[in-house]
Enzyme design. Structure first.
Site, PDB file in Angstrom:
ATOM      1  N   CYS A  44      20.666  47.169  45.837  1.00 60.90           N
ATOM      2  CA  CYS A  44      20.794  46.882  44.403  1.00 60.90           C
ATOM      3  C   CYS A  44      22.034  46.032  44.158  1.00 60.90           C
ATOM      4  O   CYS A  44      23.000  46.104  44.916  1.00 60.90           O
ATOM      5  CB  CYS A  44      20.951  48.173  43.596  1.00 60.90           C
ATOM      6  SG  CYS A  44      19.566  49.305  43.694  1.00 60.90           S
ATOM      7  N   ASP A  45      21.987  45.273  43.082  1.00 61.57           N
ATOM      8  CA  ASP A  45      23.165  44.546  42.644  1.00 61.57           C
ATOM      9  C   ASP A  45      23.057  44.316  41.144  1.00 61.57           C
ATOM     10  O   ASP A  45      21.962  44.072  40.632  1.00 61.57           O
ATOM     11  CB  ASP A  45      23.311  43.207  43.362  1.00 61.57           C
ATOM     12  CG  ASP A  45      24.712  42.653  43.191  1.00 61.57           C
ATOM     13  OD1 ASP A  45      25.617  43.142  43.895  1.00 61.57           O
ATOM     14  OD2 ASP A  45      24.904  41.776  42.337  1.00 61.57           O
ATOM     15  N   SER A  46      24.186  44.422  40.455  1.00 63.43           N
ATOM     16  CA  SER A  46      24.191  44.288  38.998  1.00 63.43           C
ATOM     17  C   SER A  46      25.181  43.234  38.536  1.00 63.43           C
ATOM     18  O   SER A  46      26.182  42.966  39.202  1.00 63.43           O
ATOM     19  CB  SER A  46      24.580  45.625  38.345  1.00 63.43           C
ATOM     20  OG  SER A  46      23.674  46.641  38.674  1.00 63.43           O
TER      21      SER A  46
END
Length: 193
Positions: free
Chosen positions: A68-70
Site C-alpha cells: 500500500c501507499d498513500s
C-alpha cells in the site's frame, strides 16, 4: 495468510483489528525512484513495487502479499510525508478549513496469480484551525510520519472536520476493499481447486 509489505504501524493495527492473519516484511523500496504525473497511478505503482519487493521466497502458508501507499491530493498538489516541521506547518496553514483527496494505492499479489490493483480515494475535510493549534500539532512530530501530514488514528483526528468515503483508507488501508478481494480470491481458489 497475508504478508503485509509495509513498515506502517497503522496498517498493521488495521489488520489486527480486522482479525486478518498476517505477517509483516518491510519492502525497503525507494519511493523517490518511482514517478508518475497521475497521483492515482503513482500510488498504485508504489504499492505494487512494495508488494513485489517482498514476494520472492515467501513461506508456503502465505497466500497473498499486500503493498500500500498513500498520498494527499490538495488543490492539485501531491502531499506525501512532510520533510520537517516547517513544511508540515506550512501545509496545515494551507489545508486548514479546506478539503483534499487521500489516495491509497493497494496491490494484492495472490499466489494463484489473480493480482489486484486499486486506488481508493477518500475526501478529507480539514477543520479551520488556528496557528497555535497547528504549532501544537506539529510539535508532537506526528505529522512527519503520515501522508498529507496528519494521522486520523492519532492526535490529528481532532483536526479533521469530516470524511467522505472509506475511513480506514485514510489510515492507509481500505479494509472494505481488502475484505472484498480476499473473499473473491478465496472463491476463485476454491472454484479452481
Amino acid at each position: 495468510m497475508l504478508l503485509l509489505a509495509s513498515a506502517s504501524p497503522a496498517r498493521l493495527r488495521l489488520l489486527e483489528l480486522a482479525q486478518i492473519p498476517h505477517r509483516v516484511r518491510v519492502s525497503g523500496v525507494d519511493e523517490s525512484s518511482i514517478e508518475n504525473h497521475d497521483p492515482a497511478l503513482l500510488v498504485q505503482q508504489l504499492a505494487l513495487a512494495k508488494a513485489t519487493a517482498v514476494s520472492d521466497g515467501i513461506d508456503a502458508d502465505i497466500s497473498s502479499v499486500l503493498g500500500c501507499d498513500s498520498l494527499l491530493l490538495f488543490e492539485g498538489e501531491v502531499f506525501g510525508k512532510p520533510q520537517d516541521g516547517e513544511e508540515a506547518a506550512a501545509r496545515w496553514r494551507r489545508m486548514a478549513g479546506g478539503s483534499g483527496e487521500l489516495l491509497t494505492g493497494h496491490a494484492l499479489l495472490v499466489r494463484s496469480g489473480e493480482n489486484r490493483l486499486a486506488c481508493i480515494s477518500t475526501r478529507v475535510h480539514f477543520a479551520a484551525i488556528t496557528e497555535e493549534e497547528i504549532q501544537a500539532y506539529v510539535t508532537t512530530g506526528e505529522p512527519l510520519h503520515c501522508a498529507g501530514g496528519f494521522a486520523l488514528e492519532g492526535r490529528g483526528a481532532s483536526l479533521i472536520a469530516g470524511l467522505e468515503g472509506c475511513y480506514s483508507n485514510v489510515i492507509g488501508l481500505s479494509l472494505p476493499w481488502l475484505r472484498s478481494v480476499l473473499r473473491d480470491s478465496k472463491m476463485d481458489q476454491s472454484a479452481s481447486g
